[in-house]
Enzyme design. Structure first.
Site, PDB file in Angstrom:
ATOM      1  N   GLU A   1       0.819  -1.212   0.000  1.00  0.00           N
ATOM      2  CA  GLU A   1       0.000   0.000   0.000  1.00  0.00           C
ATOM      3  C   GLU A   1       0.860   1.272   0.000  1.00  0.00           C
ATOM      4  O   GLU A   1       0.616   2.179  -0.779  1.00  0.00           O
ATOM      5  CB  GLU A   1      -0.907  -0.032   1.245  1.00  0.00           C
ATOM      6  CG  GLU A   1      -1.680   1.233   1.520  1.00  0.00           C
ATOM      7  CD  GLU A   1      -2.936   1.337   0.681  1.00  0.00           C
ATOM      8  OE1 GLU A   1      -3.214   0.380  -0.063  1.00  0.00           O
ATOM      9  OE2 GLU A   1      -3.624   2.359   0.769  1.00  0.00           O
ATOM     10  N   ASP A   2       1.850   1.320   0.869  1.00  0.00           N
ATOM     11  CA  ASP A   2       2.568   2.582   1.089  1.00  0.00           C
ATOM     12  C   ASP A   2       3.969   2.648   0.490  1.00  0.00           C
ATOM     13  O   ASP A   2       4.600   3.696   0.542  1.00  0.00           O
ATOM     14  CB  ASP A   2       2.701   2.846   2.606  1.00  0.00           C
ATOM     15  CG  ASP A   2       1.347   3.035   3.261  1.00  0.00           C
ATOM     16  OD1 ASP A   2       0.393   3.336   2.522  1.00  0.00           O
ATOM     17  OD2 ASP A   2       1.247   2.874   4.483  1.00  0.00           O
TER      18      ASP A   2
END
Ligand code: MN
Length: 723
Positions: free
Chosen positions: A84-85
């Site tokens: 995700e990041d």
């Protein structure tokens, strides 16, 4: 008691030591590798608190460790935000770790990409997505809950607006989910944190009050614990007794439910007695009940009858040593671990194997439910409602038990047994007596459901049932029926309209125009198109205009005609296929028609309609005694709708000699004729006679006559009349 507090100073060495505490042979290198991988991926990222980002996945992994999760889950917890990041791909994780971990992390990434909005409907939609993610691997949700837990723990660093939003979302979605998964330790803590941010004045007042009497209470807890332990050891029962204040949120809920202030809340203390086995649980209960006065009606046996989420324990409330009410839970070590960590308990490392095949019936059921239920809020309701408000225990004739909500009906029970049993339910016997479907069940009732192949749900059922499970199933069935009906109407309207253009649905299908039409009218399936036409949202004109192979210039003239033509057509077709209108009212479309209950006219009866105030037209038999001469001025001619698939309730009373078995013989005969018994009521009369009134569904008058004649032929039946 598991605590999930945020640990600022937590490091990987501490985490590894904790894992080794319950899993001595843990593959330490594998976990260390995941930590190094995550630390590198999140390098340079910071949390709102100013801490390094890695503290977050580390704390999430720690929460999973305190729930004694397996290594893959902990590793996935460390990696949960990397896709995700960071610049990490699914492939990277599969290569560096394994496909199982990669799949879990991908599942978590998908969840975090759900756009959360505040509207109730979208919350429900989000919830559905969470449920779908459980289908693959339930550990995804367990990690997600741990993730949310840590985010809630560090919520003070967020803006007030974000705090409110996150807390609301947690209360709406994650708390019910944790509850349903049986992870009580997590649920209780999430609730307390939600209260702290959503109702800070209440939270801090509670915190202050609890703190104020803390030393007094602590010594009270100590005394009570040792008194209980002493009593138990007098009978040589070795037990581990613990006491604590209840969670703020549960105190708050109690205050609200009873409408009282904090000072008036008595039983804020809960005690837990842990013993070795089930026999000792009951033994401990007996000792406690003979040593302290139990409060009547507060004893619950969740060992014999576990909750839906597998929770097991004995609950009782007694008058404690200082005449204060105290709640006591008695359970084994194993039950305690299930109570604290719920579904996660099944993932614990056990004897060199992780038990993957744990069957979780309700999860399967929820997933099935998810496939079938169209309305998202129904799904959320099903999780929230059915769960908190259980209360009565109902037995099947073979001795199986179902827990239902208070005031549940036989129909609810039928749906609890099986959806198909619900759909086909025509009546029930409660403790061997016939009862109507509306009958309210009581704890301990033995219920036998009567079914018929020809039975199907009706709208009225929505007013009868109490459980959201039954409600959703019925709604879902009705929606499906409605959709099928609209497809039929849509198809007929479309076919007839297309003739004007010298074309047909078949020709359009062959021309390959369908995908273009679907796209232009925003439909997914051809059936959606037909439904659109059926309900009038889509007109044949729109379809013709959207069909690439039809040249608009050539049909332009006809286009204007077609609109008014298809509208008329739709009304006629809808009227013809109507399932609600058994009766056609001369010269009136779409008027509400009701068959009056007083005479229950059925096809074949000679009928007349009366205009009522605000309730459409009421249909009576011409011989009905309820109709007064004054009513005659409001009469309208009506006739039976020959197209209507008729199934109408009519009541019949049989007077019989009071011989055992005669009633079941009658119901057997009726069911044998493929006729629905909607409800039935039996009564003893003087002179050893019995009266048996039942409601059946018939197509027409001749069918009713057949029923009456057949019942009359049963031995010991004295008379049969329509009532
Ligand atoms: Mn996270």
């Amino acid at each position: 008691m598991i605590s999930f507090s945020h640990e600022r100073e937590l490091d990987i060495e501490t985490l590894l030591r904790r894992i080794q505490g319950y899993y001595p042979d843990a593959d330490v290198e594998f976990i260390q590798k995941a930590y190094d991988f995550a630390e590198k991926a999140h390098e340079g990222q910071k949390r709102s608190s100013g801490e390094l980002y890695i503290t977050h996945p580390l704390n999430v992994a720690n929460i999973l460790t305190s729930m004694r999760m397996d290594i893959f889950t902990i590793v996935s917890g460390l990696l949960h935000d990397t896709i995700e990041d960071c610049d990490v791909t699914e492939e990277d994780i599969r290569r560096e770790f394994n496909p199982e971990v990669a799949e879990i992390v991908v599942g978590l990434t998908k969840i975090s990409q759900i756009k959360f909005r505040t509207k109730e409907e979208s919350q429900a939609e989000n919830f559905r997505k969470l449920v779908v993610s459980m289908a693959k691997d339930i550990r995804v949700i367990i990690i997600k809950l741990a993730d949310r837990m840590h985010n809630m723990r560090t919520l003070q660093y967020m803006s007030v607006e974000k705090q409110m939003k996150k807390a609301q979302e947690t209360l709406d979605i994650y708390v019910p989910l944790a509850n349903r998964l049986g992870i009580n330790s997590l649920k209780a803590e999430l609730e307390d944190l939600c209260l702290r941010y959503m109702k800070p004045e209440i939270y801090y007042r509670l915190a202050e009050k609890v703190a104020m009497k803390k030393s007094e209470r602590d010594s009270y807890i100590r005394e009570t614990v040792s008194t209980v332990e002493e009593k138990l050891s007098e009978y040589s029962l070795d037990a581990d007794v613990k006491g604590r204040s209840k969670h703020f949120y549960s105190i708050y809920k109690k205050m609200r439910a009873r409408g009282v202030d904090f000072d008036q809340i008595q039983d804020i203390l809960a005690f837990r007695v842990i013993v070795d086995n089930i026999t000792e649980c009951y033994k401990a209960l007996g000792i406690i009940h003979s040593s302290f006065t139990p409060i009547p009606g507060r004893f619950k046996d969740y060992i014999a009858i576990p909750k839906l989420n597998n929770y097991q324990s004995l609950h009782t409330t007694v008058v404690g040593p200082k005449t204060e009410r105290i709640e006591i839970q008695i359970r084994t070590e194993e039950m305690d671990s299930v109570a604290e960590t719920g579904v996660a308990a099944h993932w614990k490392y056990k004897e060199g194997m992780v038990s993957k095949n744990t069957k979780l019936d309700w999860v399967q059921e929820l997933l099935q439910f998810n496939k079938e239920v169209y309305d998202n809020s129904d799904l959320l309701d099903a999780v929230k409602n059915d769960f908190d408000t259980g209360g009565i225990f109902i037995f099947t004739p073979s001795g199986d038990v179902q827990e239902l909500m208070y005031e549940s009906t036989p129909l609810d029970f039928a749906f609890a047994v099986h959806t198909e049993v619900g759909f086909r339910c025509v009546g029930a016997k409660v403790n061997s007596k016939m009862v109507p479907l509306r009958h309210r069940l009581k704890s301990g009732d033995t219920v036998e459901i009567l079914t018929s192949k020809t039975q199907s749900p009706s709208k009225d059922w929505l007013n009868i049932v109490k459980t959201s499970r039954a409600k959703s199933k019925i709604k879902q069935w009705l929606l499906k029926q409605e959709r099928e009906r609209n497809i039929i109407i849509g198809r007929e309207v479309l076919e007839k309209s297309l003739k004007v253009f010298d074309t047909s649905l078949k020709k359009i299908q062959k021309s390959g125009d369908i995908p273009a039409i679907l796209k232009s009218l925003r439909c997914k399936l051809e059936d959606d198109l037909l439904v659109g036409v059926g309900v009038g949202k889509i007109t044949p004109k729109m379809i013709v205009e959207a069909a690439p192979s039809i040249e608009i210039e050539k049909v332009e003239e006809k286009l204007s005609e077609i609109d008014s033509y298809s509208k008329k057509l739709a009304t006629t077709v809808r009227k013809k296929t109507s399932k609600d209108n058994a009766v056609i009212v001369d010269g009136m479309n779409d008027v509400m028609v009701r068959i009056a209950r007083c005479c229950n006219a059925i096809p074949g009866d000679s009928i007349v309609g009366y205009i009522t105030r605000g309730r459409g037209i009421s249909v009576h038999t011409t011989s009905c005694s309820r109709v007064s001469p004054e009513d005659m001025v409001r009469s309208v001619p009506v006739e039976w709708n020959a197209e209507f698939a008729f199934k109408h309730p009519v009541s019949v009373r049989a007077i019989t000699n009071d011989r055992p078995g005669v009633l079941s013989q009658i119901s057997k005969i009726i069911n044998g004729m493929n006729i629905n018994i909607k409800s039935a009521m039996a009564k003893s009369l003087p002179d050893s006679k019995g009266s048996f009134v039942f409601e059946v569904e018939v197509r027409d008058y001749s069918e009713l006559l057949k029923i009456i004649n057949t019942i009359e032929s049963v031995e010991d039946v004295i008379s049969v009349v329509r009532v």
